[in-house]
Enzyme design. Structure first.
Site, PDB file in Angstrom:
ATOM      1  N   ILE A 130     -27.930  72.842  -3.525  1.00 52.56           N
ATOM      2  CA  ILE A 130     -29.045  72.308  -2.788  1.00 52.56           C
ATOM      3  C   ILE A 130     -29.646  71.145  -3.639  1.00 52.56           C
ATOM      4  O   ILE A 130     -30.838  70.626  -3.545  1.00 52.56           O
ATOM      5  CB  ILE A 130     -30.257  73.384  -2.636  1.00 52.56           C
ATOM      6  CG1 ILE A 130     -31.080  72.854  -1.660  1.00 52.56           C
ATOM      7  CG2 ILE A 130     -30.989  73.443  -3.989  1.00 52.56           C
ATOM      8  CD1 ILE A 130     -30.379  73.002  -0.304  1.00 52.56           C
ATOM      9  N   TYR A 131     -28.683  70.461  -4.215  1.00 53.78           N
ATOM     10  CA  TYR A 131     -28.992  69.097  -5.007  1.00 53.78           C
ATOM     11  C   TYR A 131     -29.912  69.083  -5.804  1.00 53.78           C
ATOM     12  O   TYR A 131     -30.304  67.993  -6.336  1.00 53.78           O
ATOM     13  CB  TYR A 131     -29.357  67.892  -3.751  1.00 53.78           C
ATOM     14  CG  TYR A 131     -28.715  68.410  -2.473  1.00 53.78           C
ATOM     15  CD1 TYR A 131     -27.262  68.158  -2.222  1.00 53.78           C
ATOM     16  CD2 TYR A 131     -29.383  68.751  -1.261  1.00 53.78           C
ATOM     17  CE1 TYR A 131     -26.623  68.010  -1.257  1.00 53.78           C
ATOM     18  CE2 TYR A 131     -28.554  68.656  -0.170  1.00 53.78           C
ATOM     19  CZ  TYR A 131     -27.301  68.585   0.006  1.00 53.78           C
ATOM     20  OH  TYR A 131     -26.568  68.734   0.932  1.00 53.78           O
ATOM     21  N   HIS A 132     -30.257  70.286  -6.733  1.00 54.25           N
ATOM     22  CA  HIS A 132     -30.974  70.149  -7.923  1.00 54.25           C
ATOM     23  C   HIS A 132     -30.073  70.201  -9.112  1.00 54.25           C
ATOM     24  O   HIS A 132     -30.184  71.255 -10.223  1.00 54.25           O
ATOM     25  CB  HIS A 132     -31.838  71.380  -7.679  1.00 54.25           C
ATOM     26  CG  HIS A 132     -32.522  71.373  -6.657  1.00 54.25           C
ATOM     27  ND1 HIS A 132     -33.217  72.678  -6.166  1.00 54.25           N
ATOM     28  CD2 HIS A 132     -33.097  70.619  -5.791  1.00 54.25           C
ATOM     29  CE1 HIS A 132     -34.104  72.591  -5.123  1.00 54.25           C
ATOM     30  NE2 HIS A 132     -33.947  71.040  -4.610  1.00 54.25           N
ATOM     31  N   MET A 133     -29.185  69.056  -9.280  1.00 53.07           N
ATOM     32  CA  MET A 133     -28.565  69.134 -10.503  1.00 53.07           C
ATOM     33  C   MET A 133     -29.249  69.063 -11.758  1.00 53.07           C
ATOM     34  O   MET A 133     -30.329  68.244 -11.786  1.00 53.07           O
ATOM     35  CB  MET A 133     -27.561  67.770 -10.560  1.00 53.07           C
ATOM     36  CG  MET A 133     -26.906  67.650  -9.146  1.00 53.07           C
ATOM     37  SD  MET A 133     -25.997  69.139  -8.730  1.00 53.07           S
ATOM     38  CE  MET A 133     -25.104  68.868  -7.261  1.00 53.07           C
TER      39      MET A 133
END
Length: 302
Positions: free
Chosen positions: A197-200
């Protein structure tokens, strides 16, 4: 993983119905209408599965609840964002293209699987090598499976049944050999259709010198590289629960304070800290284009 529910009322986001000249004009002129939706994200929920540690103060699953799903745009964009092949999408979702649906996306908050990043070469222009290792720890699959079960149960509540909610349960291609709704089937489905969910974060963790995996110290200075700091989500030793926007802002503010404290004299630093509480909140553009005038008793924007 996407848990999609068909509904009987035209109240969800269907791109063909939502994006047209009328909604565009309404958004441009009156600043309201369906285009003001936050891309369908309507609510977020946090739950504890049976695997959650009762002594911890955080849940292990978050639900992203949306008034749309993967088929809401007819397979034009979302399937690509989710990494689905054309063949997979056609088999599972094509027959419900552009239908009214809502979705629940169970998201694991504290994954135990660990990946790593490596340099491809000494050439700084070459992309690094990323090894994500998603779902390599069995506990992550277990937690996500319980999240899927709970999401389906939420869609089966009376509050959502009144909209005609029914789970789109077409078996996934590589899991057809398993009895549907069993743990074995969900383990297979989770591994076949899952995404980030793009929370690198966490690739340059903060830690003490004794930690062999630590990249930066508590001042965010890179070990062994003088004059270099890292101030972003990568310094998190473990990811925070939920979205990381606010924590990243906090890291940036703290990092900026530490840099200013280093380079400003103690007098300048104390003065700057004190004045920051006295300055009014100005429109950024106006404050840039105009000058700030200081009166005897207060500072104002002009």
């Amino acid at each position: 993983i996407c848990i999609a529910f068909l509904i009987d009322y035209p109240i969800s986001i269907v791109m063909k119905r939502m994006v047209n000249i009328n909604t565009a004009l309404r958004y441009a002129i009156t600043e309201d209408g369906p285009l003001t939706s936050s891309v369908g994200l309507e609510a977020v929920a946090f739950i504890n599965t049976k695997y959650a540690n009762a002594s911890d103060d955080w849940p292990d699953i978050s639900f992203m609840m949306t008034s749309a799903s993967v088929m809401s745009d007819g397979g034009s964009q979302v399937k690509t964002a989710h990494g689905l092949s054309d063949e997979f999408y056609q088999e599972v979702y094509s027959e419900v293209n552009d239908r009214d649906v809502f979705g629940i996306f169970p998201m694991m908050l504290r994954p135990k699987s660990r990946g790593f990043i490596k340099l491809a070469s000494k050439n700084p222009l070459r992309y690094p090598l990323l090894y994500h290792n998603y779902l390599t720890h069995p506990d992550d699959v277990n937690v996500l499976r319980e999240g899927v079960k709970t999401a389906i149960a939420v869609g089966d509540t009376q509050a959502l049944k009144r909209f005609g909610a029914r789970f789109w349960s077409k078996p996934l291609p590589n899991c057809k050999h398993l009895p549907q709704f069993t743990d074995e089937y969900w383990d297979c489905a989770i591994r076949q259709y899952t995404m980030t969910i793009y929370h690198m974060s966490g690739t340059a963790k903060m830690g003490p010198p004794s930690d062999p995996w630590a990249v930066v110290d508590p001042q965010l200075r890179v070990y062994g590289v003088p004059g270099l700091r890292v101030i972003d989500a990568s310094i998190m030793p473990t990811i925070t629960n939920g979205n990381i926007h606010a924590p990243v802002i906090m890291i940036a503010e703290k990092g900026a304070d530490m840099i200013k404290e280093l380079w400003l004299s103690s007098t300048q630093w104390r003065t700057k800290r004190t004045r920051s509480y006295l300055e009014p909140i100005c429109n950024v553009t106006e404050a840039t284009e105009n000058t700030l005038t200081q009166n005897k008793d207060e500072t104002t924007c002009s």
